[in-house]
Design a protein around this motif. Sequence first.
Motif, PDB file in Angstrom:
ATOM      1  N   ASP A 134       0.806  -1.216   0.000  1.00 13.25           N
ATOM      2  CA  ASP A 134       0.000   0.000   0.000  1.00 13.25           C
ATOM      3  C   ASP A 134       0.841   1.270   0.000  1.00 13.25           C
ATOM      4  O   ASP A 134       0.319   2.352  -0.288  1.00 13.25           O
ATOM      5  CB  ASP A 134      -0.934   0.015   1.219  1.00 13.25           C
ATOM      6  CG  ASP A 134      -2.005  -1.063   1.145  1.00 13.25           C
ATOM      7  OD1 ASP A 134      -2.290  -1.527   0.030  1.00 13.25           O
ATOM      8  OD2 ASP A 134      -2.547  -1.441   2.202  1.00 13.25           O
ATOM      9  N   ASN A 135       2.115   1.155   0.333  1.00 14.46           N
ATOM     10  CA  ASN A 135       2.960   2.347   0.466  1.00 14.46           C
ATOM     11  C   ASN A 135       4.214   2.250  -0.404  1.00 14.46           C
ATOM     12  O   ASN A 135       5.286   2.718  -0.007  1.00 14.46           O
ATOM     13  CB  ASN A 135       3.356   2.548   1.925  1.00 14.46           C
ATOM     14  CG  ASN A 135       2.169   2.817   2.833  1.00 14.46           C
ATOM     15  OD1 ASN A 135       1.737   3.949   3.002  1.00 14.46           O
ATOM     16  ND2 ASN A 135       1.634   1.756   3.422  1.00 14.46           N
ATOM     17  N   MET A 136       4.066   1.648  -1.577  1.00 19.47           N
ATOM     18  CA  MET A 136       5.215   1.477  -2.453  1.00 19.47           C
ATOM     19  C   MET A 136       5.825   2.811  -2.870  1.00 19.47           C
ATOM     20  O   MET A 136       7.050   2.975  -2.917  1.00 19.47           O
ATOM     21  CB  MET A 136       4.807   0.675  -3.691  1.00 19.47           C
ATOM     22  CG  MET A 136       4.497  -0.792  -3.409  1.00 19.47           C
ATOM     23  SD  MET A 136       5.934  -1.689  -2.771  1.00 19.47           S
ATOM     24  CE  MET A 136       7.010  -1.665  -4.191  1.00 19.47           C
ATOM     25  N   LEU A 137       4.984   3.800  -3.185  1.00 21.87           N
ATOM     26  CA  LEU A 137       5.496   5.094  -3.610  1.00 21.87           C
ATOM     27  C   LEU A 137       6.243   5.794  -2.475  1.00 21.87           C
ATOM     28  O   LEU A 137       7.288   6.414  -2.702  1.00 21.87           O
ATOM     29  CB  LEU A 137       4.345   5.981  -4.104  1.00 21.87           C
ATOM     30  CG  LEU A 137       3.671   5.538  -5.408  1.00 21.87           C
ATOM     31  CD1 LEU A 137       2.528   6.471  -5.759  1.00 21.87           C
ATOM     32  CD2 LEU A 137       4.690   5.504  -6.554  1.00 21.87           C
ATOM     33  N   VAL A 138       5.710   5.689  -1.266  1.00 12.79           N
ATOM     34  CA  VAL A 138       6.373   6.305  -0.107  1.00 12.79           C
ATOM     35  C   VAL A 138       7.720   5.642   0.141  1.00 12.79           C
ATOM     36  O   VAL A 138       8.731   6.316   0.397  1.00 12.79           O
ATOM     37  CB  VAL A 138       5.475   6.192   1.144  1.00 12.79           C
ATOM     38  CG1 VAL A 138       6.201   6.751   2.368  1.00 12.79           C
ATOM     39  CG2 VAL A 138       4.174   6.940   0.921  1.00 12.79           C
ATOM     40  N   ILE A 139       7.741   4.318   0.062  1.00 15.27           N
ATOM     41  CA  ILE A 139       8.994   3.584   0.283  1.00 15.27           C
ATOM     42  C   ILE A 139      10.019   3.947  -0.785  1.00 15.27           C
ATOM     43  O   ILE A 139      11.203   4.148  -0.481  1.00 15.27           O
ATOM     44  CB  ILE A 139       8.719   2.071   0.275  1.00 15.27           C
ATOM     45  CG1 ILE A 139       7.816   1.692   1.449  1.00 15.27           C
ATOM     46  CG2 ILE A 139      10.028   1.277   0.345  1.00 15.27           C
ATOM     47  CD1 ILE A 139       7.335   0.260   1.409  1.00 15.27           C
ATOM     48  N   PHE A 140       9.565   4.057  -2.032  1.00 18.40           N
ATOM     49  CA  PHE A 140      10.467   4.445  -3.115  1.00 18.40           C
ATOM     50  C   PHE A 140      11.048   5.835  -2.865  1.00 18.40           C
ATOM     51  O   PHE A 140      12.245   6.077  -3.089  1.00 18.40           O
ATOM     52  CB  PHE A 140       9.719   4.414  -4.450  1.00 18.40           C
ATOM     53  CG  PHE A 140      10.551   4.833  -5.621  1.00 18.40           C
ATOM     54  CD1 PHE A 140      11.483   3.976  -6.175  1.00 18.40           C
ATOM     55  CD2 PHE A 140      10.402   6.106  -6.170  1.00 18.40           C
ATOM     56  CE1 PHE A 140      12.260   4.366  -7.256  1.00 18.40           C
ATOM     57  CE2 PHE A 140      11.167   6.505  -7.250  1.00 18.40           C
ATOM     58  CZ  PHE A 140      12.098   5.630  -7.791  1.00 18.40           C
ATOM     59  N   GLY A 141      10.205   6.748  -2.405  1.00 19.21           N
ATOM     60  CA  GLY A 141      10.680   8.092  -2.104  1.00 19.21           C
ATOM     61  C   GLY A 141      11.703   8.106  -0.976  1.00 19.21           C
ATOM     62  O   GLY A 141      12.701   8.837  -1.037  1.00 19.21           O
ATOM     63  N   VAL A 142      11.468   7.293   0.053  1.00 13.34           N
ATOM     64  CA  VAL A 142      12.410   7.213   1.171  1.00 13.34           C
ATOM     65  C   VAL A 142      13.745   6.632   0.712  1.00 13.34           C
ATOM     66  O   VAL A 142      14.820   7.112   1.105  1.00 13.34           O
ATOM     67  CB  VAL A 142      11.818   6.364   2.316  1.00 13.34           C
ATOM     68  CG1 VAL A 142      12.865   6.097   3.393  1.00 13.34           C
ATOM     69  CG2 VAL A 142      10.614   7.062   2.931  1.00 13.34           C
TER      70      VAL A 142
END
Length: 298
Positions: free
Chosen positions: A243-251
């Motif tokens: 659910d948080n792939m984009l957030v993880i990618f940004g981090v």
Amino acid sequence: MGKAKYKKFFLFGFNVTFMVIGGFLIATGVYANVEKSEYYRNYKDFYDFISDPSIAVIICGSIILFVSMFGMIGALRDNIKFLHVYLFFVVFIFTFQIVIGVIGFIFWSEIKDSVNTAFLLAIIKYRRDPDLKNAVDGFQLNFECCGSTTINDWDQNPYFRCGAKTPEACGVPVSCCKIKEKISKVKTQQVSSNVTGPNFENFKWTDINLQCGYKTRQHHRLTYRNEIHTRGCLDALVLWLYDNMLVIFGVVVASVLPEIFGACLTFFYIAHIKRARQEWVDGNRRSHLFEKEAMTNF
């Protein structure tokens, strides 16, 4: 001349900043480890050592401090050897992160098994290390889960095992309970009863049943589904990652950008030092930067 000064200033400041961060992490880890009682600081096996969060913080801080030291000294003294060592470590760490990411993607099922094993070991050591206990409780509270794959994983712990002569026998920790929902419900009731506006000053933990995990595993898990979370933390973690792939990618991108910036800055600064020294040796004297270093071959 001006560009060289800016490069040196940024490279020096960049590494001093990370040295401060590394020193802070070391101090935090040492403080957390010292604050533990004598019993908790006597590691009984190797897992007790590597699973201690304070040890992980100390190791991480030491690596940051060690690597940044080469970059700081190299920038301060225009020492090409130190800058080469610093550049090697930065590139190595960046490559290592990429390799770990690729391996994690390829061997995803094996990674899940390793995480499951680590969580089960954390459950076994739940009462032995307060930092590990807080980590497990924090994970279960935030991800609203209980156990690794099932609530019965808590049978691995000698205190929560069914048949044990302890108050926690056949139960689960309070972090498995639906605390957030109950707190939200209590606060909502307080808001609705307060005509002048919300006021949570009267909230008390006694309004929440902190014994909600008592003997729950003696019955079917659906019996207490309104009291405790029945989903395993491994499944909760996997769903959160999806659910948080984009957030993880940004981090991930944000974490590697300083490494890329440091490596590029070091590479160009080394090239500038070599060019300036060569100009001085050739007798062109177009650059008066690094004259002392060129003459002494520092």
